[in-house]
Write a protein that holds these residues in place. Structure first.
Motif, PDB file in Angstrom:
ATOM      1  N   PRO A  56      47.591   4.871  74.098  1.00  0.00           N
ATOM      2  CA  PRO A  56      48.969   5.282  73.794  1.00  0.00           C
ATOM      3  C   PRO A  56      49.063   5.997  72.457  1.00  0.00           C
ATOM      4  CG  PRO A  56      48.721   2.948  73.382  1.00  0.00           C
ATOM      5  CD  PRO A  56      47.406   3.429  73.930  1.00  0.00           C
ATOM      6  N   ARG A  57      48.548   7.199  72.424  1.00  0.00           N
ATOM      7  CA  ARG A  57      48.568   7.965  71.173  1.00  0.00           C
ATOM      8  C   ARG A  57      48.517   9.450  71.512  1.00  0.00           C
ATOM      9  NH1 ARG A  57      43.230   6.112  71.658  1.00  0.00           N
ATOM     10  NH2 ARG A  57      43.688   4.207  70.554  1.00  0.00           N
ATOM     11  N   ASP A  58      48.661  10.227  70.495  1.00  0.00           N
ATOM     12  CA  ASP A  58      48.605  11.687  70.660  1.00  0.00           C
ATOM     13  C   ASP A  58      49.515  12.177  71.777  1.00  0.00           C
ATOM     14  OD1 ASP A  58      46.732  11.767  68.634  1.00  0.00           O
ATOM     15  OD2 ASP A  58      45.040  11.589  70.024  1.00  0.00           O
ATOM     16  N   TRP A  59      50.717  11.742  71.704  1.00  0.00           N
ATOM     17  CA  TRP A  59      51.660  12.055  72.773  1.00  0.00           C
ATOM     18  C   TRP A  59      51.901  13.554  72.921  1.00  0.00           C
ATOM     19  CZ3 TRP A  59      52.063   8.034  75.708  1.00  0.00           C
ATOM     20  CH2 TRP A  59      52.060   6.744  75.168  1.00  0.00           C
ATOM     21  N   SER A  60      51.905  14.207  71.784  1.00  0.00           N
ATOM     22  CA  SER A  60      52.211  15.637  71.847  1.00  0.00           C
ATOM     23  C   SER A  60      51.136  16.427  72.581  1.00  0.00           C
ATOM     24  CB  SER A  60      52.401  16.189  70.434  1.00  0.00           C
ATOM     25  OG  SER A  60      51.213  16.001  69.694  1.00  0.00           O
ATOM     26  N   SER A  61      49.935  15.864  72.602  1.00  0.00           N
ATOM     27  CA  SER A  61      48.854  16.588  73.276  1.00  0.00           C
ATOM     28  C   SER A  61      49.025  16.593  74.790  1.00  0.00           C
ATOM     29  CB  SER A  61      47.497  15.971  72.908  1.00  0.00           C
ATOM     30  OG  SER A  61      47.400  14.664  73.428  1.00  0.00           O
ATOM     31  N   ILE A  62      49.852  15.721  75.289  1.00  0.00           N
ATOM     32  CA  ILE A  62      50.076  15.691  76.741  1.00  0.00           C
ATOM     33  C   ILE A  62      50.668  17.022  77.196  1.00  0.00           C
ATOM     34  CG2 ILE A  62      51.413  14.579  78.574  1.00  0.00           C
ATOM     35  CD1 ILE A  62      51.195  11.966  77.007  1.00  0.00           C
ATOM     36  N   ARG A  63      51.567  17.513  76.376  1.00  0.00           N
ATOM     37  CA  ARG A  63      52.161  18.804  76.739  1.00  0.00           C
ATOM     38  C   ARG A  63      51.250  19.963  76.348  1.00  0.00           C
ATOM     39  NH1 ARG A  63      56.236  22.689  74.930  1.00  0.00           N
ATOM     40  NH2 ARG A  63      56.259  21.771  72.862  1.00  0.00           N
TER      41      ARG A  63
END
Length: 335
Positions: A47-54
């Motif tokens: 649960p990290r680097d959420w912005s990288s999902i996009r």
DNA sequence: AACGCATACAACCGCCAATCG
DNA sequence: TCGATTGGCGGTTGTATGCGT
């Protein structure tokens, strides 16, 4: 503080402009396929680097949206679709009084609950209580924007000083009162009276020996100070007695924070069964002794006189409450 | 059955602090 | 050191649902 009124705008299913291309941010309800992608991402990356999902083109969602979805819905061990238990309610009530609207912090004491859950629960509860008491929530200007525990969120009670002349010198910052058990020396304490916070019910102690400690999760020293800060009425020491059900045991060591005098929940003031007895007696005796003095049912509650709606008896007043509202309170000991 | 209301829930927003380059 | 980015948080609002009339 926050952009009031801007929340919610442009979201939801009507946001048909939301596309599935990675260059356009999608908003609104999550689809099962999106959840699956997000779950898979977290499984692989944590649960990290959420912005990288996009940025990786996995989902047309912002990192914030992904994180929110994970935290509130997808994270394992969440108590989704499960109403707050009575114990959880007590915990929230107590911790809100202590911490204020620190929902994330409060949620750490409730396994399986998110800050959003707690926030929604509290919001709903506030609305319900406000409606039950025929009063409105504090105006936005009156709210403290969550920086500190609410100062007397309970609706105001204008207590006729005639009843409690001995309290004339008790300073008050608010109009809410905690009522002591009915007896010839009946008194009321403003809810911001030192020592009243977190104490569901208050009784008078004729001996001055307090056999019951108030419910506080503080040190004995603090309790002592708390007791010392209690006002004396007509040279009698007030004794605190908790009549509430057994309090939950917190998993975490509580309290790096001091007691906050602002914390006073609505329930204690209205949950005390002796509360109604108090005024029942008042109807019969004190109102006679104090001819011309208004009774409780003459008092103006939240700007709306309740006398016309609740003529005469405490039962009629409490009849408006849900039948189970006081289930968690036990009858105070007979005096 | 239709309607209105209250509640529960989901998800947005802006603000802010921490982190990063 | 500083601006940009990111993540966390609290406030708010829209929608769905349940219930009573």
């Amino acid at each position: 503080m926050h952009g009031a009124g801007s929340g919610g705008g442009g979201r939801g299913v009507r946001d048909e402009s939301a596309s599935t291309t990675a260059t356009t941010i999608r908003k609104g309800p999550w689809m099962a396929e999106e959840d699956a992608v997000l779950m898979e991402y977290v499984r692989k990356n944590g649960p990290r680097d959420w912005s990288s999902i996009r940025s990786k083109g996995l989902l047309p969602r912002t990192g914030k949206s992904c994180r929110l979805r994970w935290v509130n819905k997808l994270k394992p061990d969440l108590k989704t679709g499960c109403k707050f238990s009575a114990e959880e309610e007590h915990i929230v009530i107590d911790l809100q009084a202590r911490f204020g609207n620190k929902w994330a912090r409060i949620a750490t004491y409730l396994p399986g609950r998110t800050d959003n859950d707690v926030k929604n629960f509290w919001s709903t509860r506030q609305k319900r209580l406000a409606r039950l008491l025929h009063t409105s929530l504090p105006s936005r200007s009156q709210r403290n924007q969550g920086k500190e525990p609410m100062l007397c969120e309970a609706p105001s009670f204008e207590v006729c000083p005639t009843f409690f002349p001995s309290l004339a010198s008790v300073p008050t910052l608010c109009k809410s009162w905690v009522f002591l058990q009915q007896n010839p020396n009946s008194v009321a304490l403003p809810c911001n009276t030192p020592g009243v916070e977190f104490i569901p019910f208050v009784q008078e102690c004729s001996t001055g020996q307090c056999s019951h400690a108030p419910y506080v999760d503080n040190t004995d020293v603090e309790k002592t100070e708390l007791m010392q800060n209690l006002p004396t009425i007509d040279n009698q020491v007030l004794c605190l007695q908790s009549c509430s059900p057994p309090r939950p045991q917190f998993n975490h060591p509580i309290l790096e924070m001091p007691l906050l005098p602002e914390g006073q929940d609505l329930v204690p003031e209205f949950g005390d069964l002796s509360f109604s007895n108090h005024f029942a007696c008042m109807e019969n005796s004190q109102s006679m002794q104090l001819a011309g003095a208004p009774t409780f049912f003459d008092l103006d509650v939240g700007g709306r006189g309740i006398k016309t709606e609740h003529p005469g008896t405490p039962e009629s007043f409490f009849g408006d409450f849900p039948t189970d509202m006081f289930d968690c309170f036990e009858q105070p000991p007979a005096s």
